[in-house]
Scaffold this motif. Sequence first.
Motif, PDB file in Angstrom:
ATOM      1  N   ASP A 194      -3.456  -0.012 -14.724  1.00  0.00           N
ATOM      2  CA  ASP A 194      -3.523  -0.777 -13.485  1.00  0.00           C
ATOM      3  C   ASP A 194      -3.436   0.200 -12.314  1.00  0.00           C
ATOM      4  O   ASP A 194      -3.621   1.404 -12.484  1.00  0.00           O
ATOM      5  N   PHE A 195      -3.158  -0.304 -11.140  1.00  0.00           N
ATOM      6  CA  PHE A 195      -3.221   0.549  -9.961  1.00  0.00           C
ATOM      7  C   PHE A 195      -1.934   0.449  -9.171  1.00  0.00           C
ATOM      8  O   PHE A 195      -1.317  -0.611  -9.101  1.00  0.00           O
ATOM      9  N   GLU A 196      -1.557   1.537  -8.572  1.00  0.00           N
ATOM     10  CA  GLU A 196      -0.330   1.539  -7.784  1.00  0.00           C
ATOM     11  C   GLU A 196      -0.457   0.591  -6.600  1.00  0.00           C
ATOM     12  O   GLU A 196      -1.506   0.514  -5.983  1.00  0.00           O
ATOM     13  N   PRO A 197       0.638  -0.127  -6.278  1.00  0.00           N
ATOM     14  CA  PRO A 197       0.575  -0.958  -5.085  1.00  0.00           C
ATOM     15  C   PRO A 197       0.425  -0.063  -3.861  1.00  0.00           C
ATOM     16  O   PRO A 197       0.959   1.044  -3.833  1.00  0.00           O
ATOM     17  N   ASP A 198      -0.320  -0.519  -2.866  1.00  0.00           N
ATOM     18  CA  ASP A 198      -0.660   0.415  -1.791  1.00  0.00           C
ATOM     19  C   ASP A 198       0.530   0.796  -0.930  1.00  0.00           C
ATOM     20  O   ASP A 198       0.524   1.839  -0.309  1.00  0.00           O
ATOM     21  N   SER A 199       1.601  -0.035  -0.906  1.00  0.00           N
ATOM     22  CA  SER A 199       2.742   0.274  -0.049  1.00  0.00           C
ATOM     23  C   SER A 199       3.434   1.568  -0.455  1.00  0.00           C
ATOM     24  O   SER A 199       3.971   2.281   0.382  1.00  0.00           O
ATOM     25  N   THR A 200       3.407   1.896  -1.745  1.00  0.00           N
ATOM     26  CA  THR A 200       4.102   3.093  -2.207  1.00  0.00           C
ATOM     27  C   THR A 200       3.186   4.313  -2.213  1.00  0.00           C
ATOM     28  O   THR A 200       3.616   5.395  -2.530  1.00  0.00           O
ATOM     29  N   SER A 201       1.935   4.088  -1.901  1.00  0.00           N
ATOM     30  CA  SER A 201       1.010   5.206  -2.003  1.00  0.00           C
ATOM     31  C   SER A 201       1.332   6.270  -0.957  1.00  0.00           C
ATOM     32  O   SER A 201       1.761   5.978   0.146  1.00  0.00           O
ATOM     33  N   THR A 202       1.150   7.490  -1.348  1.00  0.00           N
ATOM     34  CA  THR A 202       1.533   8.596  -0.472  1.00  0.00           C
ATOM     35  C   THR A 202       0.356   9.072   0.342  1.00  0.00           C
ATOM     36  O   THR A 202      -0.008  10.234   0.321  1.00  0.00           O
ATOM     37  N   GLU A 203      -0.251   8.140   1.030  1.00  0.00           N
ATOM     38  CA  GLU A 203      -1.396   8.476   1.877  1.00  0.00           C
ATOM     39  C   GLU A 203      -0.951   9.390   3.004  1.00  0.00           C
ATOM     40  O   GLU A 203       0.082   9.175   3.630  1.00  0.00           O
ATOM     41  N   ASN A 204      -1.752  10.380   3.217  1.00  0.00           N
ATOM     42  CA  ASN A 204      -1.502  11.296   4.318  1.00  0.00           C
ATOM     43  C   ASN A 204      -1.603  10.559   5.646  1.00  0.00           C
ATOM     44  O   ASN A 204      -2.633  10.052   6.023  1.00  0.00           O
ATOM     45  N   ARG A 205      -0.505  10.484   6.352  1.00  0.00           N
ATOM     46  CA  ARG A 205      -0.453   9.642   7.543  1.00  0.00           C
ATOM     47  C   ARG A 205      -1.208  10.220   8.724  1.00  0.00           C
ATOM     48  O   ARG A 205      -1.503   9.511   9.660  1.00  0.00           O
ATOM     49  N   ALA A 206      -1.486  11.500   8.646  1.00  0.00           N
ATOM     50  CA  ALA A 206      -2.255  12.105   9.732  1.00  0.00           C
ATOM     51  C   ALA A 206      -3.749  11.872   9.523  1.00  0.00           C
ATOM     52  O   ALA A 206      -4.575  12.444  10.208  1.00  0.00           O
ATOM     53  N   ASN A 207      -4.039  11.018   8.525  1.00  0.00           N
ATOM     54  CA  ASN A 207      -5.422  10.702   8.225  1.00  0.00           C
ATOM     55  C   ASN A 207      -6.201  10.374   9.490  1.00  0.00           C
ATOM     56  O   ASN A 207      -5.746   9.619  10.326  1.00  0.00           O
ATOM     57  N   SER A 208      -7.370  10.941   9.566  1.00  0.00           N
ATOM     58  CA  SER A 208      -8.157  10.659  10.759  1.00  0.00           C
ATOM     59  C   SER A 208      -8.701   9.232  10.682  1.00  0.00           C
ATOM     60  O   SER A 208      -8.765   8.631   9.621  1.00  0.00           O
ATOM     61  N   PHE A 209      -9.085   8.718  11.811  1.00  0.00           N
ATOM     62  CA  PHE A 209      -9.571   7.374  11.929  1.00  0.00           C
ATOM     63  C   PHE A 209     -10.754   7.123  11.001  1.00  0.00           C
ATOM     64  O   PHE A 209     -11.713   7.870  10.980  1.00  0.00           O
ATOM     65  N   VAL A 210     -10.670   6.081  10.199  1.00  0.00           N
ATOM     66  CA  VAL A 210     -11.855   5.649   9.464  1.00  0.00           C
ATOM     67  C   VAL A 210     -12.122   4.201   9.803  1.00  0.00           C
ATOM     68  O   VAL A 210     -11.208   3.439  10.091  1.00  0.00           O
ATOM     69  N   GLY A 211     -13.371   3.840   9.756  1.00  0.00           N
ATOM     70  CA  GLY A 211     -13.741   2.465  10.008  1.00  0.00           C
ATOM     71  C   GLY A 211     -14.568   2.359  11.277  1.00  0.00           C
ATOM     72  O   GLY A 211     -15.086   3.342  11.789  1.00  0.00           O
ATOM     73  N   THR A 212     -14.675   1.142  11.757  1.00  0.00           N
ATOM     74  CA  THR A 212     -15.491   0.850  12.923  1.00  0.00           C
ATOM     75  C   THR A 212     -14.605   0.173  13.944  1.00  0.00           C
ATOM     76  O   THR A 212     -13.835  -0.726  13.599  1.00  0.00           O
ATOM     77  N   ALA A 213     -14.689   0.614  15.194  1.00  0.00           N
ATOM     78  CA  ALA A 213     -13.729   0.190  16.220  1.00  0.00           C
ATOM     79  C   ALA A 213     -13.451  -1.315  16.217  1.00  0.00           C
ATOM     80  O   ALA A 213     -12.295  -1.722  16.178  1.00  0.00           O
ATOM     81  N   GLU A 214     -14.498  -2.125  16.225  1.00  0.00           N
ATOM     82  CA  GLU A 214     -14.304  -3.570  16.401  1.00  0.00           C
ATOM     83  C   GLU A 214     -13.524  -4.235  15.261  1.00  0.00           C
ATOM     84  O   GLU A 214     -12.993  -5.323  15.441  1.00  0.00           O
ATOM     85  N   TYR A 215     -13.525  -3.629  14.093  1.00  0.00           N
ATOM     86  CA  TYR A 215     -12.927  -4.276  12.909  1.00  0.00           C
ATOM     87  C   TYR A 215     -11.671  -3.566  12.438  1.00  0.00           C
ATOM     88  O   TYR A 215     -11.086  -3.935  11.431  1.00  0.00           O
ATOM     89  N   VAL A 216     -11.281  -2.533  13.160  1.00  0.00           N
ATOM     90  CA  VAL A 216     -10.150  -1.730  12.696  1.00  0.00           C
ATOM     91  C   VAL A 216      -8.843  -2.500  12.894  1.00  0.00           C
ATOM     92  O   VAL A 216      -8.680  -3.243  13.866  1.00  0.00           O
ATOM     93  N   SER A 217      -7.930  -2.330  11.943  1.00  0.00           N
ATOM     94  CA  SER A 217      -6.688  -3.109  11.996  1.00  0.00           C
ATOM     95  C   SER A 217      -5.679  -2.438  12.923  1.00  0.00           C
ATOM     96  O   SER A 217      -5.718  -1.221  13.119  1.00  0.00           O
ATOM     97  N   PRO A 218      -4.750  -3.222  13.489  1.00  0.00           N
ATOM     98  CA  PRO A 218      -3.754  -2.635  14.383  1.00  0.00           C
ATOM     99  C   PRO A 218      -2.881  -1.586  13.695  1.00  0.00           C
ATOM    100  O   PRO A 218      -2.520  -0.583  14.321  1.00  0.00           O
ATOM    101  N   GLU A 219      -2.566  -1.776  12.398  1.00  0.00           N
ATOM    102  CA  GLU A 219      -1.688  -0.807  11.712  1.00  0.00           C
ATOM    103  C   GLU A 219      -2.355   0.555  11.587  1.00  0.00           C
ATOM    104  O   GLU A 219      -1.693   1.585  11.592  1.00  0.00           O
ATOM    105  N   LEU A 220      -3.679   0.563  11.494  1.00  0.00           N
ATOM    106  CA  LEU A 220      -4.355   1.855  11.424  1.00  0.00           C
ATOM    107  C   LEU A 220      -4.243   2.571  12.764  1.00  0.00           C
ATOM    108  O   LEU A 220      -4.114   3.791  12.833  1.00  0.00           O
ATOM    109  N   LEU A 221      -4.261   1.789  13.842  1.00  0.00           N
ATOM    110  CA  LEU A 221      -4.161   2.385  15.178  1.00  0.00           C
ATOM    111  C   LEU A 221      -2.744   2.841  15.493  1.00  0.00           C
ATOM    112  O   LEU A 221      -2.549   3.881  16.105  1.00  0.00           O
ATOM    113  N   THR A 222      -1.757   2.070  15.058  1.00  0.00           N
ATOM    114  CA  THR A 222      -0.384   2.389  15.441  1.00  0.00           C
ATOM    115  C   THR A 222       0.314   3.299  14.437  1.00  0.00           C
ATOM    116  O   THR A 222       1.046   4.198  14.824  1.00  0.00           O
TER     117      THR A 222
END
Length: 321
Positions: A194-222
């Motif tokens: 199975d797959f790790e739940p995303d909350s525990t994932s060790t995503e690099n927080r300095a990740n650069s912006f991905v996505g498209t401005a109009e649809y980007v979620s607030p958590e990605l911005l903040t």
Amino acid sequence: EEWQERGAAVGVKKEIGADGTVAYKPVKKGVRDFNFGQTLGEGSYSTVLAATDRASGRQYAIKVLDKRHIIKEKKVKYVNIEKDTLNRLTDHPGVVRLYYTFQDERSLYFVLDLCPGGELLGVLKRMSTFDEECTRFYGAQILDTIEYMHSRGVIHRDLKPENLLLDENMHIKVTDFGTAKLLPERRNAEGRVDFEPDSTSTENRANSFVGTAEYVSPELLTDKNACKASDMWAFGCIIYQLLAGRPPFKAVNDYQTFQKIVALDYEFPRGFPDVARDLVERLLVLDPQRRLSIEHAKNHPFFTGIRWGRDLWKQIAPRLK
Ligand code: ATP
């Protein structure tokens, strides 16, 4: 050579040697196995062409990527993410399926489902808005596909009407996985993958912006962090756009669009159906933890009458209105 070709054996060929020994060798598809037709579209480092498999007569879309350009523009990582993601998502009608990959000296080739209906954005622009019935049908197919992607440990991160293609039945096929996030695979107590739940994932927080401005979620911005709920934010934006004819957050530039998103600054146009408004208001929630889950979205009154699961994909698409 950074690009690694992994097996895409598509059959076996019987070979009888001079001494009578029989060997079965995998047959791999290559450029010569296809007749190339019209150009379906161009990306920033790819061209998509209609093609026919010479042996079976089956039609496909082949995405041709220029190796030199990809390496020069440092996009190797994204091409690999796209390929790895597509290889994880091969058994759902709502995802563009990857059948074969191969390469020659100049190019990489992805053999994909052909989507003759083009982008949902194009259809929406021609119609200007969708009625409630069409929005319900397409919304349900999108939601069912998000559920599948998340169950396979994939967060799309760039859902928008340009990345939703339409097949020969005018059914949805999600595409463009170059910015997807793959949650690590693991084995659960029963030894199943199975797959790790995303909350525990060790995503690099300095990740650069991905996505498209109009649809980007607030958590990605903040927080510079996307999670499964980020796809549900985009889903809310898409439902709004299908009914209103424009995305909820749109400004003269990306910066001002972001300001509107983090302030939840949007309005419903006159005549926006109440039940759809309620759904959108529960999806466009700043706190990702309080945003509507897939399960709750499926049970929302807006989707009353939808038969979820495989039935949804056997239905005839409603006439666009
Ligand atoms: P970019 O790489 O700049 O983000 P993109 O993702 O649109 O652009 P491609 O994936 O190469 O780039 O797609 C180019 C065009 O081809 C798109 O406009 C898309 O509508 C069309 N297209 C892509 N895949 C298919 C398909 N399977 N069937 C039909 N048309 C397709």
